[in-house]
Scaffold this motif. Structure first.
Motif, PDB file in Angstrom:
ATOM      1  N   PHE A 185      28.928 -47.696 -47.322  1.00 30.54           N
ATOM      2  CA  PHE A 185      29.914 -48.355 -48.004  1.00 30.54           C
ATOM      3  C   PHE A 185      29.466 -49.570 -48.583  1.00 30.54           C
ATOM      4  CE2 PHE A 185      32.895 -46.667 -44.136  1.00 30.54           C
ATOM      5  CZ  PHE A 185      33.097 -45.574 -44.828  1.00 30.54           C
ATOM      6  N   TYR A 186      28.427 -50.242 -48.084  1.00 40.06           N
ATOM      7  CA  TYR A 186      28.141 -51.399 -48.691  1.00 40.06           C
ATOM      8  C   TYR A 186      27.472 -51.082 -50.288  1.00 40.06           C
ATOM      9  CZ  TYR A 186      25.189 -55.541 -49.656  1.00 40.06           C
ATOM     10  OH  TYR A 186      24.591 -56.664 -50.204  1.00 40.06           O
ATOM     11  N   MET A 187      26.596 -50.079 -50.272  1.00 44.46           N
ATOM     12  CA  MET A 187      25.789 -49.717 -51.305  1.00 44.46           C
ATOM     13  C   MET A 187      26.785 -49.401 -52.639  1.00 44.46           C
ATOM     14  SD  MET A 187      22.174 -47.990 -50.171  1.00 44.46           S
ATOM     15  CE  MET A 187      22.946 -46.975 -49.232  1.00 44.46           C
ATOM     16  N   ARG A 188      28.014 -48.781 -52.078  1.00 41.87           N
ATOM     17  CA  ARG A 188      28.851 -48.154 -53.156  1.00 41.87           C
ATOM     18  C   ARG A 188      30.013 -49.113 -53.584  1.00 41.87           C
ATOM     19  NH1 ARG A 188      28.572 -42.660 -53.993  1.00 41.87           N
ATOM     20  NH2 ARG A 188      29.848 -43.000 -55.588  1.00 41.87           N
ATOM     21  N   THR A 189      30.068 -50.179 -53.110  1.00 40.08           N
ATOM     22  CA  THR A 189      30.966 -51.240 -53.355  1.00 40.08           C
ATOM     23  C   THR A 189      30.474 -52.451 -54.198  1.00 40.08           C
ATOM     24  OG1 THR A 189      30.819 -52.187 -51.449  1.00 40.08           O
ATOM     25  CG2 THR A 189      32.660 -50.687 -51.568  1.00 40.08           C
ATOM     26  N   ASP A 190      29.183 -52.569 -54.495  1.00 40.04           N
ATOM     27  CA  ASP A 190      28.736 -53.475 -54.930  1.00 40.04           C
ATOM     28  C   ASP A 190      29.088 -54.815 -54.751  1.00 40.04           C
ATOM     29  OD1 ASP A 190      26.843 -54.333 -57.083  1.00 40.04           O
ATOM     30  OD2 ASP A 190      28.450 -54.630 -58.701  1.00 40.04           O
ATOM     31  N   ILE A 191      29.239 -55.190 -53.452  1.00 40.18           N
ATOM     32  CA  ILE A 191      29.837 -56.275 -52.714  1.00 40.18           C
ATOM     33  C   ILE A 191      28.720 -57.152 -52.600  1.00 40.18           C
ATOM     34  CG2 ILE A 191      29.781 -55.744 -50.478  1.00 40.18           C
ATOM     35  CD1 ILE A 191      32.841 -56.957 -50.291  1.00 40.18           C
ATOM     36  N   LYS A 192      28.800 -58.450 -52.632  1.00 32.27           N
ATOM     37  CA  LYS A 192      27.644 -59.473 -52.555  1.00 32.27           C
ATOM     38  C   LYS A 192      27.851 -60.653 -51.454  1.00 32.27           C
ATOM     39  CE  LYS A 192      25.866 -57.807 -56.410  1.00 32.27           C
ATOM     40  NZ  LYS A 192      24.751 -56.829 -56.589  1.00 32.27           N
ATOM     41  N   ILE A 193      26.743 -60.880 -50.773  1.00 30.00           N
ATOM     42  CA  ILE A 193      26.812 -61.896 -49.950  1.00 30.00           C
ATOM     43  C   ILE A 193      26.776 -63.361 -50.336  1.00 30.00           C
ATOM     44  CG2 ILE A 193      25.732 -62.709 -47.694  1.00 30.00           C
ATOM     45  CD1 ILE A 193      24.895 -59.982 -47.324  1.00 30.00           C
ATOM     46  N   ARG A 194      27.888 -64.227 -49.835  1.00 29.21           N
ATOM     47  CA  ARG A 194      27.726 -65.543 -50.473  1.00 29.21           C
ATOM     48  C   ARG A 194      27.641 -66.389 -49.110  1.00 29.21           C
ATOM     49  NH1 ARG A 194      30.097 -66.103 -55.529  1.00 29.21           N
ATOM     50  NH2 ARG A 194      31.107 -68.272 -54.674  1.00 29.21           N
ATOM     51  N   PHE A 195      26.638 -67.065 -48.827  1.00 31.60           N
ATOM     52  CA  PHE A 195      26.259 -67.939 -48.064  1.00 31.60           C
ATOM     53  C   PHE A 195      27.364 -69.336 -47.961  1.00 31.60           C
ATOM     54  CE2 PHE A 195      22.267 -65.726 -48.520  1.00 31.60           C
ATOM     55  CZ  PHE A 195      22.088 -65.064 -47.160  1.00 31.60           C
ATOM     56  N   LYS A 196      27.679 -69.577 -49.125  1.00 36.43           N
ATOM     57  CA  LYS A 196      28.729 -70.601 -49.107  1.00 36.43           C
ATOM     58  C   LYS A 196      29.995 -69.874 -49.666  1.00 36.43           C
ATOM     59  CE  LYS A 196      27.869 -74.963 -50.176  1.00 36.43           C
ATOM     60  NZ  LYS A 196      27.595 -76.141 -50.910  1.00 36.43           N
ATOM     61  N   PHE A 197      31.066 -69.972 -49.101  1.00 33.85           N
ATOM     62  CA  PHE A 197      32.268 -69.204 -49.650  1.00 33.85           C
ATOM     63  C   PHE A 197      33.492 -69.876 -49.597  1.00 33.85           C
ATOM     64  CE2 PHE A 197      31.938 -68.450 -45.161  1.00 33.85           C
ATOM     65  CZ  PHE A 197      33.032 -68.663 -44.649  1.00 33.85           C
ATOM     66  N   ASN A 198      34.243 -69.606 -50.537  1.00 37.35           N
ATOM     67  CA  ASN A 198      35.556 -70.292 -50.622  1.00 37.35           C
ATOM     68  C   ASN A 198      36.540 -69.909 -49.686  1.00 37.35           C
ATOM     69  OD1 ASN A 198      37.980 -71.670 -51.466  1.00 37.35           O
ATOM     70  ND2 ASN A 198      37.687 -71.001 -53.797  1.00 37.35           N
ATOM     71  N   TRP A 199      37.365 -70.802 -48.848  1.00 35.75           N
ATOM     72  CA  TRP A 199      38.541 -70.255 -47.893  1.00 35.75           C
ATOM     73  C   TRP A 199      39.645 -69.917 -48.762  1.00 35.75           C
ATOM     74  CZ3 TRP A 199      37.515 -70.128 -43.063  1.00 35.75           C
ATOM     75  CH2 TRP A 199      36.563 -70.542 -42.208  1.00 35.75           C
ATOM     76  N   ALA A 200      39.653 -70.273 -49.781  1.00 30.96           N
ATOM     77  CA  ALA A 200      41.155 -69.880 -50.384  1.00 30.96           C
ATOM     78  C   ALA A 200      41.619 -68.614 -50.469  1.00 30.96           C
ATOM     79  CB  ALA A 200      40.891 -70.361 -52.076  1.00 30.96           C
ATOM     80  N   PRO A 201      40.624 -67.515 -50.810  1.00 32.39           N
ATOM     81  CA  PRO A 201      41.209 -66.161 -50.726  1.00 32.39           C
ATOM     82  C   PRO A 201      41.633 -65.858 -49.209  1.00 32.39           C
ATOM     83  CG  PRO A 201      38.960 -66.023 -51.603  1.00 32.39           C
ATOM     84  CD  PRO A 201      39.098 -67.674 -51.268  1.00 32.39           C
ATOM     85  N   LEU A 202      40.851 -66.227 -48.065  1.00 33.36           N
ATOM     86  CA  LEU A 202      41.353 -66.199 -46.845  1.00 33.36           C
ATOM     87  C   LEU A 202      42.847 -66.542 -46.612  1.00 33.36           C
ATOM     88  CD1 LEU A 202      37.963 -67.032 -45.034  1.00 33.36           C
ATOM     89  CD2 LEU A 202      38.972 -64.624 -45.268  1.00 33.36           C
ATOM     90  N   LYS A 203      42.982 -67.642 -47.050  1.00 32.91           N
ATOM     91  CA  LYS A 203      44.483 -68.235 -46.723  1.00 32.91           C
ATOM     92  C   LYS A 203      45.208 -67.347 -47.720  1.00 32.91           C
ATOM     93  CE  LYS A 203      42.939 -73.182 -46.606  1.00 32.91           C
ATOM     94  NZ  LYS A 203      42.866 -74.281 -47.677  1.00 32.91           N
ATOM     95  N   LYS A 204      44.915 -66.654 -48.769  1.00 30.53           N
ATOM     96  CA  LYS A 204      45.812 -65.918 -49.594  1.00 30.53           C
ATOM     97  C   LYS A 204      46.226 -64.576 -48.614  1.00 30.53           C
ATOM     98  CE  LYS A 204      45.646 -64.007 -54.349  1.00 30.53           C
ATOM     99  NZ  LYS A 204      44.958 -63.791 -55.534  1.00 30.53           N
ATOM    100  N   ILE A 205      45.287 -63.976 -47.773  1.00 36.78           N
ATOM    101  CA  ILE A 205      45.804 -62.969 -47.099  1.00 36.78           C
ATOM    102  C   ILE A 205      46.065 -63.512 -45.474  1.00 36.78           C
ATOM    103  CG2 ILE A 205      44.205 -61.540 -48.433  1.00 36.78           C
ATOM    104  CD1 ILE A 205      42.212 -61.564 -45.907  1.00 36.78           C
ATOM    105  N   PHE A 206      46.113 -64.582 -45.463  1.00 34.27           N
ATOM    106  CA  PHE A 206      46.164 -65.051 -43.937  1.00 34.27           C
ATOM    107  C   PHE A 206      47.477 -64.594 -43.258  1.00 34.27           C
ATOM    108  CE2 PHE A 206      48.013 -68.036 -40.755  1.00 34.27           C
ATOM    109  CZ  PHE A 206      47.046 -67.795 -39.915  1.00 34.27           C
ATOM    110  N   ALA A 207      48.824 -64.669 -44.027  1.00 42.70           N
ATOM    111  CA  ALA A 207      50.008 -64.216 -43.345  1.00 42.70           C
ATOM    112  C   ALA A 207      50.013 -62.821 -42.970  1.00 42.70           C
ATOM    113  CB  ALA A 207      51.098 -64.627 -44.484  1.00 42.70           C
TER     114      ALA A 207
END
Length: 481
Positions: A185-207
């Motif tokens: 799954f990881y190799m096929r999504t081209d997703i990247k690890i960010r050691f410092k990340f933004n909380w805004a996307p988490l707030k976006k999906i929180f509800a």
């Protein structure tokens, strides 16, 4: 929408049926190598593994699928968050073996928890990549990878069991499955690890994720309290017998229902505001599942001994009566398993949460009463009663609260399937004892079941409905949705 359903169902069917075949073959072999007591230890530790998988998910998976506005950077932030959560939970799981050993009175859980901590980590970090693939409707890759993971797990488990690794065979196999799924799954999504990340996307999906997580959290206890208490107050063998009976009662869900329910949310999430469309799909799905599930429940009730002994061998006869009782709930569980995706598709995880709370109340009450009566068969019986109550409350919330419709509209789609079930009950009730071995008795009864079912389809007119659904799936008949 039907084109998406057809493609999704095709690849999901290949995946689901392949997995069921692999699992049945692996379980048939392992059940003849390992003892019920060894299986009981695995069942006990799996209760905690599933709980930590739930914590690692945190409702993020369905939220990623539902929210179509998340961009690549935001998905990377969410994945990075899940990585930290998974790592922390894996550390906690390493030390979980100590309280588990005290709870069950067996020190074997200490080394087991250290191995399974690796599985906890991988199950935690595969959630976001898998959900991205499902959001993109890449059902082909997801299902093919899941099959490969099951094969890898099965081969490793069987080889290690033959080498006398006992319950470690299943535990190491499960860990290998989690690692395999993540890597692909990881190799096929081209997703990247960010050691410092933004909380805004988490707030976006929180509800959405909050309600989903709370539902999963509550549902976990209602679904696993029986194994937890049986493992604590009964023997490891009793837990293994009960767990085996319960797992077999779920096979129809895996074979028939999960094929549809696994694609409901990814597909119908595009029609969040079209409640009438979602309702029509739900009613059609319920009718189809009842047409298959109600007669099947009766068949499994009358063939419980043949099914258990054929699949797992003579040492599992202690599972027969519990499975016979649980078989009566097969059709209920089939339809209930589709309700979660319907709630999610309409973005009503608040109602999903309420349904989960009610389910927990009914299930916990049934389990506790059954445990207090001292036999796994009583636990199974009261669970069937609680599933029946949950069936009513879930459909009340769907039809009346969400769809603003009449509950009778739903009950009407169950009328003809009920006639099919009653026909099966009449035939098998008067069927004499067959002077055959387990295998041939199961084959003969299976043929009788199919013949009676087909006759019933013609007598009730359900054959025309099934034919229409098949034609719609092929695109040769118009679809009203």
């Amino acid at each position: 929408m039907m084109e998406q359903f057809k493609q999704a169902l095709f690849y999901t069917a290949i995946g689901k049926y392949s997995i069921v075949v692999v699992q049945l073959l692996v379980q048939a072999v392992l059940s003849r190598i390992l003892t019920p007591a060894e299986y009981g230890i695995v069942a006990a530790v799996n209760i905690f593994l599933v709980f930590f998988q739930l914590l690692a998910d945190f409702g993020i998976g369905p939220a990623v699928i539902q929210n179509k506005d998340l961009n690549k950077k935001e998905l990377n932030d969410i994945f990075s968050f899940s990585l930290y959560i998974a790592f922390g939970l894996a550390i906690v799981f390493i030390f979980l073996g100590y309280p588990m050993s005290l709870f069950y009175g067996n020190d074997v859980f200490i080394p087991i928890s250290m191995i399974l901590a690796i599985a906890v980590f991988f199950y935690g970090i595969l959630v976001v990549p898998q959900s991205i693939l499902l959001r993109e409707k890449n059902f082909r890759l997801v299902n093919l990878t899941t099959v490969i993971g099951s094969v890898v797990s099965g081969v490793i488990s069987i080889v290690l069991a033959l080498l006398n690794f006992s319950y470690y065979a299943i535990i190491i196999g499960n860990t290998a499955r989690a690692a395999t799924l993540f890597l692909v799954f990881y190799m096929r999504t081209d997703i990247k690890i960010r050691f410092k990340f933004n909380w805004a996307p988490l707030k976006k999906i929180f509800a959405f994720s909050r309600n989903q997580f709370l539902f999963n959290f509550i549902n976990y206890f209602s679904r696993n309290l029986d194994n937890l208490l049986i493992g604590r107050y009964f023997s490891s063998s009793a837990l293994a017998y009960y767990d085996k009976a319960y797992q077999v009662s779920l096979y129809p869900n895996q074979v028939l229902t999960s094929l549809v329910t696994s694609v409901i949310h990814p597909i119908l999430s595009d029609y969040e505001d079209e409640k009438e469309r979602i309702k029509k799909v739900y009613l059609r799905i319920s009718n189809l599942l009842a047409t298959l599930g109600m007669p099947l429940s009766i068949f499994l009730f009358f063939t419980a001994e043949e099914v258990i002994l054929f699949l797992f061998g003579g040492q599992w006869d202690g599972s027969v009566q519990a499975f016979q009782i649980l078989a009566l709930s097969v059709w209920l569980q089939m339809i209930l398993s589709s309700t979660g995706g319907i709630f999610q598709s309409a973005n009503r995880t608040d109602l999903l949460l309420l349904s989960g709370i009610l389910s927990t109340v009914f299930n916990v009450a049934g389990i506790v009463i059954g445990i207090s009566m001292g036999k796994i068969e009583y636990v199974a019986g009261f669970l069937v009663l609680s599933f029946s109550l949950n069936f009513l409350q879930a459909n009340y919330l769907l039809m009346i609260k969400m769809f603003k419709a009449n509950l009778l509209e739903f009950l009407n789609v169950l009328k003809k399937p009920l006639y099919l079930a009653l026909m099966q009950a009449a035939v098998f009730w008067f069927l004499p004892e067959l002077p055959l071995n387990i295998f041939f008795s199961l084959v003969v009864k299976g043929i009788i079941f199919v013949v009676v079912w087909i006759i019933g389809l013609f007598l009730t007119g359900e054959f025309k409905r099934l034919k229409l659904e098949i034609e719609r799936a092929r695109g040769t008949a118009p679809d009203n949705n």
